[in-house]
Motif scaffolding. Structure first.
Motif, short mmCIF file in Angstrom:
data_model
loop_
_atom_site.label_atom_id
_atom_site.label_comp_id
_atom_site.label_asym_id
_atom_site.label_seq_id
_atom_site.Cartn_x
_atom_site.Cartn_y
_atom_site.Cartn_z
N ASP A 144 28.55 83.04 43.93
CA ASP A 144 28.12 82.53 42.63
C ASP A 144 29.21 82.89 41.64
OD1 ASP A 144 26.57 81.32 40.70
OD2 ASP A 144 25.12 82.94 40.56
N SER A 196 30.05 83.51 37.23
CA SER A 196 29.58 83.62 35.86
C SER A 196 30.81 83.83 34.98
CB SER A 196 28.56 84.75 35.70
OG SER A 196 29.12 85.99 36.07
N GLN A 235 32.16 85.00 30.68
CA GLN A 235 31.88 85.39 29.31
C GLN A 235 33.05 84.98 28.46
OE1 GLN A 235 31.06 89.67 29.84
NE2 GLN A 235 29.01 89.23 29.11
#
Length: 161
Positions: A103, A105, A107
């Motif tokens: 996965d 992610s 920021q």
């Protein structure tokens, strides 16, 4: 090999992380010793790997390992701009390692930048994530995390403007 010996071997393997971003930058990558790559425009990236822990604070069992690799991108003024993460899950049977999930992610820390797109995949013993970030031009970052019977290491790291 006894169960505790396999666990110790796996933990040592995780600690023996090798940077493959640049052949000249072969260095261990851990939270204590990140890999730093400098770019011509004065910007740079810092790449680190962390072994995820279970909720009770004990590292995951020897048969399954979860790790996260992150690439922090800094501009030429040393400001953290964005971070791309790949999260990988691997199964280790004592001889071989196989990625079972991945996965990504991200920021963003600088409001002048935006996230354009991203994806995650896994194949063999590698979990990969790719993200595209934009300011005045689109910048792509790729992060791969590979686990083998001997070492958990980042391969095929790429950074392109």
């Amino acid at each position: 090999m006894k169960k505790s010996g396999r666990f110790l071997a796996l933990m040592l393997c995780v600690c023996a992380i090798v940077a493959a971003i640049n052949p000249m930058a072969l260095a261990a990558e851990t939270q204590e010793n990140p890999c730093i790559t400098y770019y011509e425009d004065g910007s740079y990236s810092v790449t680190t790997i962390t072994l995820d822990e279970q909720e009770d604070g004990i590292s995951v069992a020897a048969t399954e390992t979860r790790a996260t690799k992150q690439r922090d991108f800094y501009d030429s003024s040393r400001n953290l701009v964005w971070t791309l993460y790949v999260h990988g899950t691997f199964i280790y049977d004592g001889r071989t390692a196989t990625a079972t999930d991945s996965d990504y992610s991200y920021q963003i820390y600088d409001s002048e930048w935006s996230f354009v797109s991203g994806n995650a995949s896994y194949s063999g013993a590698t979990a990969r994530a790719t993200g595209k970030f934009s300011r005045s031009a689109t910048t792509s970052a790729s992060v791969s995390l590979t686990c083998s019977a001997n070492v958990l290491s980042p391969f095929s790291n790429a950074f392109a403007a």
